[in-house]
Structures are given as structure tokens and as C-alpha cells.
Motif scaffolding. Sequence first.
Motif, PDB file in Angstrom:
ATOM      1  N   ARG A 223      50.677   1.946 -45.064  1.00 19.28           N
ATOM      2  CA  ARG A 223      49.648   2.533 -45.935  1.00 19.28           C
ATOM      3  C   ARG A 223      49.734   1.965 -47.344  1.00 19.28           C
ATOM      4  NH1 ARG A 223      47.374   7.713 -44.444  1.00 19.28           N
ATOM      5  NH2 ARG A 223      46.530   7.702 -46.531  1.00 19.28           N
ATOM      6  N   ARG A 224      50.963   1.817 -47.850  1.00 19.22           N
ATOM      7  CA  ARG A 224      51.154   1.267 -49.187  1.00 19.22           C
ATOM      8  C   ARG A 224      50.659  -0.181 -49.234  1.00 19.22           C
ATOM      9  NH1 ARG A 224      55.713   2.849 -52.746  1.00 19.22           N
ATOM     10  NH2 ARG A 224      54.717   4.824 -52.383  1.00 19.22           N
ATOM     11  N   ARG A 225      50.941  -0.951 -48.187  1.00 21.19           N
ATOM     12  CA  ARG A 225      50.469  -2.339 -48.153  1.00 21.19           C
ATOM     13  C   ARG A 225      48.946  -2.398 -48.086  1.00 21.19           C
ATOM     14  NH1 ARG A 225      52.848  -6.490 -44.601  1.00 21.19           N
ATOM     15  NH2 ARG A 225      51.555  -7.732 -45.976  1.00 21.19           N
ATOM     16  N   ILE A 226      48.327  -1.473 -47.349  1.00 22.44           N
ATOM     17  CA  ILE A 226      46.868  -1.434 -47.258  1.00 22.44           C
ATOM     18  C   ILE A 226      46.282  -1.138 -48.638  1.00 22.44           C
ATOM     19  CG2 ILE A 226      44.921  -0.122 -46.324  1.00 22.44           C
ATOM     20  CD1 ILE A 226      46.612   0.193 -43.731  1.00 22.44           C
ATOM     21  N   GLU A 227      46.880  -0.214 -49.371  1.00 22.67           N
ATOM     22  CA  GLU A 227      46.395   0.110 -50.714  1.00 22.67           C
ATOM     23  C   GLU A 227      46.527  -1.079 -51.666  1.00 22.67           C
ATOM     24  OE1 GLU A 227      48.649   3.481 -51.951  1.00 22.67           O
ATOM     25  OE2 GLU A 227      47.606   4.856 -50.607  1.00 22.67           O
TER      26      GLU A 227
ATOM     27  N   ARG B 106      41.441 -14.054 -45.103  1.00 21.13           N
ATOM     28  CA  ARG B 106      41.364 -13.596 -43.704  1.00 21.13           C
ATOM     29  C   ARG B 106      42.729 -13.711 -43.004  1.00 21.13           C
ATOM     30  NH1 ARG B 106      36.415 -12.373 -41.937  1.00 21.13           N
ATOM     31  NH2 ARG B 106      34.642 -13.124 -43.134  1.00 21.13           N
ATOM     32  N   ASP B 107      43.489 -14.756 -43.303  1.00 26.13           N
ATOM     33  CA  ASP B 107      44.823 -14.907 -42.711  1.00 26.13           C
ATOM     34  C   ASP B 107      45.750 -13.785 -43.172  1.00 26.13           C
ATOM     35  OD1 ASP B 107      43.994 -17.178 -41.403  1.00 26.13           O
ATOM     36  OD2 ASP B 107      44.881 -18.567 -42.870  1.00 26.13           O
ATOM     37  N   PHE B 108      45.688 -13.458 -44.462  1.00 26.92           N
ATOM     38  CA  PHE B 108      46.521 -12.384 -44.998  1.00 26.92           C
ATOM     39  C   PHE B 108      46.188 -11.064 -44.312  1.00 26.92           C
ATOM     40  CE2 PHE B 108      47.220  -8.855 -47.884  1.00 26.92           C
ATOM     41  CZ  PHE B 108      48.548  -9.033 -48.223  1.00 26.92           C
ATOM     42  N   VAL B 109      44.888 -10.750 -44.213  1.00 30.92           N
ATOM     43  CA  VAL B 109      44.462  -9.495 -43.571  1.00 30.92           C
ATOM     44  C   VAL B 109      44.831  -9.524 -42.089  1.00 30.92           C
ATOM     45  CG1 VAL B 109      42.464  -8.070 -42.988  1.00 30.92           C
ATOM     46  CG2 VAL B 109      42.644  -9.077 -45.256  1.00 30.92           C
ATOM     47  N   GLY B 110      44.716 -10.684 -41.454  1.00 30.21           N
ATOM     48  CA  GLY B 110      45.078 -10.801 -40.043  1.00 30.21           C
ATOM     49  C   GLY B 110      46.555 -10.517 -39.802  1.00 30.21           C
ATOM     50  N   GLN B 111      47.428 -11.019 -40.676  1.00 27.49           N
ATOM     51  CA  GLN B 111      48.855 -10.746 -40.536  1.00 27.49           C
ATOM     52  C   GLN B 111      49.153  -9.262 -40.735  1.00 27.49           C
ATOM     53  OE1 GLN B 111      50.664 -13.352 -43.382  1.00 27.49           O
ATOM     54  NE2 GLN B 111      50.420 -15.168 -42.099  1.00 27.49           N
ATOM     55  N   LEU B 112      48.499  -8.654 -41.707  1.00 27.62           N
ATOM     56  CA  LEU B 112      48.689  -7.224 -41.935  1.00 27.62           C
ATOM     57  C   LEU B 112      48.193  -6.422 -40.734  1.00 27.62           C
ATOM     58  CD1 LEU B 112      49.493  -4.847 -43.729  1.00 27.62           C
ATOM     59  CD2 LEU B 112      47.250  -5.008 -44.812  1.00 27.62           C
TER      60      LEU B 112
ATOM     61  N   ARG C 197      53.675  11.200 -38.402  1.00 28.73           N
ATOM     62  CA  ARG C 197      52.306  10.909 -37.981  1.00 28.73           C
ATOM     63  C   ARG C 197      51.435  10.748 -39.213  1.00 28.73           C
ATOM     64  NH1 ARG C 197      50.416  13.690 -32.611  1.00 28.73           N
ATOM     65  NH2 ARG C 197      52.122  12.967 -31.310  1.00 28.73           N
ATOM     66  N   VAL C 198      51.088   9.512 -39.487  1.00 31.13           N
ATOM     67  CA  VAL C 198      50.256   9.177 -40.624  1.00 31.13           C
ATOM     68  C   VAL C 198      49.130   8.306 -40.104  1.00 31.13           C
ATOM     69  CG1 VAL C 198      50.184   7.998 -42.849  1.00 31.13           C
ATOM     70  CG2 VAL C 198      52.205   9.277 -42.204  1.00 31.13           C
ATOM     71  N   ALA C 199      47.912   8.611 -40.514  1.00 32.67           N
ATOM     72  CA  ALA C 199      46.766   7.824 -40.058  1.00 32.67           C
ATOM     73  C   ALA C 199      46.817   6.439 -40.693  1.00 32.67           C
ATOM     74  CB  ALA C 199      45.469   8.518 -40.428  1.00 32.67           C
ATOM     75  N   VAL C 200      46.925   5.418 -39.841  1.00 29.95           N
ATOM     76  CA  VAL C 200      46.932   4.033 -40.286  1.00 29.95           C
ATOM     77  C   VAL C 200      45.943   3.286 -39.406  1.00 29.95           C
ATOM     78  CG1 VAL C 200      48.324   1.965 -40.606  1.00 29.95           C
ATOM     79  CG2 VAL C 200      49.345   4.191 -40.949  1.00 29.95           C
ATOM     80  N   ARG C 201      44.988   2.639 -40.041  1.00 24.59           N
ATOM     81  CA  ARG C 201      43.979   1.882 -39.300  1.00 24.59           C
ATOM     82  C   ARG C 201      43.998   0.434 -39.757  1.00 24.59           C
ATOM     83  NH1 ARG C 201      40.362   6.334 -40.856  1.00 24.59           N
ATOM     84  NH2 ARG C 201      40.617   7.902 -39.260  1.00 24.59           N
ATOM     85  N   PRO C 202      43.634  -0.477 -38.862  1.00 31.03           N
ATOM     86  CA  PRO C 202      43.546  -1.883 -39.288  1.00 31.03           C
ATOM     87  C   PRO C 202      42.543  -2.053 -40.428  1.00 31.03           C
ATOM     88  CG  PRO C 202      43.526  -1.735 -36.900  1.00 31.03           C
ATOM     89  CD  PRO C 202      43.417  -0.325 -37.424  1.00 31.03           C
ATOM     90  N   VAL C 203      42.779  -3.074 -41.225  1.00 28.47           N
ATOM     91  CA  VAL C 203      41.950  -3.347 -42.389  1.00 28.47           C
ATOM     92  C   VAL C 203      40.749  -4.179 -41.947  1.00 28.47           C
ATOM     93  CG1 VAL C 203      41.929  -4.436 -44.665  1.00 28.47           C
ATOM     94  CG2 VAL C 203      43.992  -3.306 -43.848  1.00 28.47           C
ATOM     95  N   ASN C 204      39.567  -3.855 -42.477  1.00 29.36           N
ATOM     96  CA  ASN C 204      38.351  -4.595 -42.172  1.00 29.36           C
ATOM     97  C   ASN C 204      38.355  -5.884 -42.995  1.00 29.36           C
ATOM     98  OD1 ASN C 204      35.776  -5.598 -41.856  1.00 29.36           O
ATOM     99  ND2 ASN C 204      34.765  -3.618 -42.114  1.00 29.36           N
TER     100      ASN C 204
END
Length: 165
Positions: free
Chosen positions: A67-71, A87-93, A108-115
Motif C-alpha cells: 500500500r505504501r509503495r502504491i501511494e 509501464r515497466d515500473f508499474v508492471g513490476q509493482l 487483511r488489507v485491501a490491495v489492488r493492482p495499479v492501473n
Amino acid sequence: MTEAWDAAVEAQIRGAVQRGEFDNLPGMGKPIPGRGTAYDESWWIKSFLEREKLPSDLLLPTPLQLRRRIEQVPDEVRGLPTEQSVRDFVGQLNTQIVAWLRNPEGPRVAVRPVNADEVVRRWRAERARPKVTATGTDPVAVTDPAIAPPRRARRSWWLRWRRRG
């Protein structure tokens, strides 16, 4: 038995003092670090992180680290030179996020892939807007809601708690 043991240990300490083995030790004459503060059971972890100059995020469980990395994605991709590198950076994440979603552990924390398309859109918009000068502010950053980061949704637990009281 213990008296004989104590006498032998004391004799060795006295001999070491006479030979000067305790002279010029590191920290001699300096106060003991942390003396007079409340006991912290994780003092050794904190001192290790400080000594090794490691971020304290390493102590967080995996979903919170993600979550912290997504932020931090907007700050991370800001300096990337090309759309493909973004796109490569987001793909690795997203690979890390999907790996965690397949085998979740920790809280349990909601974590979703980044668009990736949304990140690229914001990256382009940030690169297209004029730079902030020392003499003024950037009007686009203040007025354009498409570039502004999304507002966080209200937390349902807060609303439930307020209704109780």
C-alpha cells in the motif's frame, strides 16, 4: 562452589585492571545511551535500523508495504524518462501485488493492482504542465482536477463510530 567461582572471577578482573586492559575502551567517559528513558522492548530493532540506515518500512507487513509503495507511485515515476519505463515500473509493482494476492499473509488489507494507463496519463499530464518558477506558482497544479491526486474515500469504520456516540 559459588564462593570459589566468585573469587576466581574477581581475581581475573583485578588482574585485567592491573594490566590496563580496561583502559581506553570505546565509549569511556560517555553516558550510556538510552539511560533514563522508558524501556522499549523493540530497542534492538530500532537501533539496528538506525545503525544500518534502513527504512522503518521494512518492519511493516507485506500488504502495508505494498500500500505504501502504491501511494508513492507518482513520486517514483516522476523522474522516469519514457512511457515504457513507467509501464515497466508499474508492471513490476503489479507482479509483486499479484504474488501477494495469490498467497496473502499478514493483516487483511485491501490491495489492488495499479492501473498502468492511469499512471501513464498522470505522468504525461505532469510532464506537459509548465514548471513552477521561483517567482510564481503553477496555476495548472492548483486548478486542474484531472491532474490532482484522488481524494481518499472516507473510512466506513469512522462513520460507524461517529453514529454510535
